[in-house]
Design a protein around this motif. Structure first.
Motif, PDB file in Angstrom:
ATOM      1  N   ALA A  78       0.820  -1.215   0.000  1.00 32.27           N
ATOM      2  CA  ALA A  78       0.000   0.000   0.000  1.00 32.27           C
ATOM      3  C   ALA A  78       0.853   1.263   0.000  1.00 32.27           C
ATOM      4  N   HIS A  79       2.046   1.196   0.608  1.00 31.05           N
ATOM      5  CA  HIS A  79       2.922   2.362   0.668  1.00 31.05           C
ATOM      6  C   HIS A  79       3.676   2.600  -0.638  1.00 31.05           C
ATOM      7  N   HIS A  80       3.680   1.622  -1.535  1.00 32.24           N
ATOM      8  CA  HIS A  80       4.511   1.755  -2.734  1.00 32.24           C
ATOM      9  C   HIS A  80       3.748   1.687  -4.050  1.00 32.24           C
ATOM     10  N   LEU A  81       2.545   1.150  -4.015  1.00 32.13           N
ATOM     11  CA  LEU A  81       1.706   1.110  -5.215  1.00 32.13           C
ATOM     12  C   LEU A  81       0.355   1.733  -4.885  1.00 32.13           C
ATOM     13  N   TRP A  82       0.040   2.811  -5.569  1.00 32.59           N
ATOM     14  CA  TRP A  82      -1.232   3.479  -5.295  1.00 32.59           C
ATOM     15  C   TRP A  82      -1.738   4.148  -6.560  1.00 32.59           C
ATOM     16  N   ASP A  83      -2.935   4.730  -6.463  1.00 30.68           N
ATOM     17  CA  ASP A  83      -3.558   5.418  -7.589  1.00 30.68           C
ATOM     18  C   ASP A  83      -3.145   6.894  -7.548  1.00 30.68           C
ATOM     19  N   PRO A  84      -2.339   7.366  -8.495  1.00 36.14           N
ATOM     20  CA  PRO A  84      -1.871   8.756  -8.479  1.00 36.14           C
ATOM     21  C   PRO A  84      -3.012   9.775  -8.528  1.00 36.14           C
ATOM     22  N   GLU A  85      -4.094   9.444  -9.233  1.00 34.36           N
ATOM     23  CA  GLU A  85      -5.218  10.381  -9.338  1.00 34.36           C
ATOM     24  C   GLU A  85      -5.906  10.553  -7.990  1.00 34.36           C
ATOM     25  N   ARG A  86      -6.073   9.470  -7.258  1.00 34.12           N
ATOM     26  CA  ARG A  86      -6.721   9.566  -5.948  1.00 34.12           C
ATOM     27  C   ARG A  86      -5.837  10.323  -4.966  1.00 34.12           C
ATOM     28  N   ARG A  87      -4.530  10.159  -5.086  1.00 38.59           N
ATOM     29  CA  ARG A  87      -3.621  10.838  -4.151  1.00 38.59           C
ATOM     30  C   ARG A  87      -3.720  12.353  -4.285  1.00 38.59           C
ATOM     31  N   LYS A  88      -4.092  12.846  -5.461  1.00 33.63           N
ATOM     32  CA  LYS A  88      -4.216  14.296  -5.655  1.00 33.63           C
ATOM     33  C   LYS A  88      -5.291  14.890  -4.762  1.00 33.63           C
ATOM     34  N   THR A  89      -6.336  14.123  -4.479  1.00 32.73           N
ATOM     35  CA  THR A  89      -7.429  14.611  -3.635  1.00 32.73           C
ATOM     36  C   THR A  89      -7.402  14.021  -2.233  1.00 32.73           C
ATOM     37  N   ASP A  90      -6.602  12.950  -2.051  1.00 32.00           N
ATOM     38  CA  ASP A  90      -6.526  12.297  -0.741  1.00 32.00           C
ATOM     39  C   ASP A  90      -5.058  12.085  -0.373  1.00 32.00           C
TER      40      ASP A  90
END
Length: 409
Positions: A104-116
């Motif tokens: 979870a710390h290394h693979l995530w959704d870049p679009e979601r990270r912009k808002t979260d």
């Protein structure tokens, strides 16, 4: 009799650091990449004595230098990440929740990270890894931080699993939750897999590089030209050897064969010089008698010319040459092989940034596909074990010839 006070915690820590330093020094004799006080200090701070003992055991078992380097790097990263993320050293065996946290710390959704901002790696963990020089600083701040490549996470999980096995422990890396998490993370990751070399060094490009090794109108080819010509030809014709294999090639691995006909169907055709390369241990194969590739024609001629001009009668085949043209006893490093290819690209008017030494390997398979050479024949020379990996080059090469892409004209 006076009481003897127990040793202070700081003294115990100093003794542990000294033991780890001594062990790392002996490991550096096997793996030069670990040498240097700054690198040693970093590893002493990150690795436990058990970690170092495991790595030394792997070295003694004869694991390849590149594999050992990757395991050391991955072990350092995992220890540093766990300390930053949990405040505790890496536990052995690792529980499933910790493995899931790593994913979870290394693979995530870049679009979601912009808002979260809480999605993905916590910023304090990322900053701690940056301070440990285990993570590159994000350009533009944490909001622009990108996830890791899926292949990097897969390799680190594989290294983590390997270290478990060598400690005699059972890891949970094949647990259903872990496999499911990796599958889902792979889907949302928008980071495409990058080629090790953006462009393959196919036969036409190889000829451009070789043309830079022919000297000038006013001077014959130099020793550097002769070495580089042999290096490029051997690297390509031997199936696209890896840069570590070219750098580590020894004269004792070369077997001079009887000349062979240029046309295998016509025994009466022109005879060409031939030689075999006994590869020994490679990234994917153990040392064995049949782990060899055959060279015929120009590569053998170029190799003989270089060996006679140097002259080299034992030891490393491809060696460093100083500014005065003196051939050194030490062999090239893998990094030097990469630099040589890039230098020849620049001399040929090509963009060095688009090429790396791996382009010889991908170029060999791409050229084989372009010439309709059966993939099994190409794999016999390249020594690929994975049909899927070799097929990827064949698929890329054949895409431009597919009729299905031309249905609408």
């Amino acid at each position: 009799m006076p009481d003897i006070p127990p040793p202070s915690p700081s003294a115990s820590l100093d003794e542990s650091a000294a033991r780890k330093t001594e062990a790392l020094d002996s490991l550096a004799a096997i793996l030069p990449a670990l040498a240097g006080p700054e690198r040693t200090d970093q590893l002493v701070a990150l690795l436990s004595e058990e970690d170092i003992a495991t790595l030394r055991h792997l070295a003694q078992e004869g694991i390849g230098e590149n594999s050992l380097r990757a395991l050391t790097s991955d072990c350092s990263y995992l220890e540093g990440w766990c300390l930053a993320a949990t405040g505790e050293p890496l536990p052995w065996p690792a529980p499933v929740p910790l493995i899931l946290k790593f994913i979870a710390h290394h693979l995530w959704d870049p679009e979601r990270r912009k808002t979260d901002p809480a999605h993905g790696i916590p910023e304090d963990v990322a900053l701690a890894l940056e301070d440990l020089k285990l993570l590159r600083k994000a350009k533009g701040g944490g909001a622009h931080r990108a996830p890791h490549a899926v292949t990097t996470v897969q390799r680190r999980l594989a290294s983590w699993s390997t270290l478990h096995r060598w400690r005699g422990l059972q890891g949970a890396f094949s647990a259903p939750d872990v496999r499911s998490a990796m599958r889902l993370a792979n889907r949302v990751s928008s980071r495409p897999r990058a080629r090790k070399s953006r462009r393959a060094v196919t036969a036409d490009l190889l000829e451009q590089l070789l043309a830079t090794c022919n000297g000038t109108d006013y001077a014959a080819p130099s020793l550097v030209d002769l070495r580089d010509k042999a290096l490029l030809l051997i690297g390509f014709a031997s199936g696209g050897r890896r840069r570590s294999e070219l750098a580590g090639l020894r004269l004792s691995q070369i077997v001079w064969e009887d000349p062979l006909p240029a046309d295998p169907i016509d025994p009466g055709s022109l005879l060409l010089p031939a030689a075999s390369l006994q590869l020994g241990r490679t990234k994917t194969e153990d040392a064995s008698d049949d782990n060899a590739v055959l060279l015929i024609g120009r590569p053998v001629e170029a190799l003989r010319t270089w060996l006679e001009a140097a002259p080299i009668v034992e030891g490393a085949v491809f060696r460093a040459i100083d500014r005065w043209g003196n051939v050194k006893a030490r062999g090239l490093t893998p990094q030097s092989v990469n630099a040589i290819l890039k230098s020849r690209c620049a001399l040929a008017g090509l963009d060095p940034a688009e090429f790396s030494a791996h382009g010889l390997r991908s170029g060999f398979l791409t050229e084989a596909a372009n010439r309709d050479i059966p993939i099994q024949d190409a794999m016999q020379q390249s020594r690929h074990r994975s049909l899927a990996q070799a097929s990827s080059y064949y698929n890329d090469a054949g895409r431009s010839r597919h009729r299905s892409a031309r249905m609408l004209g």
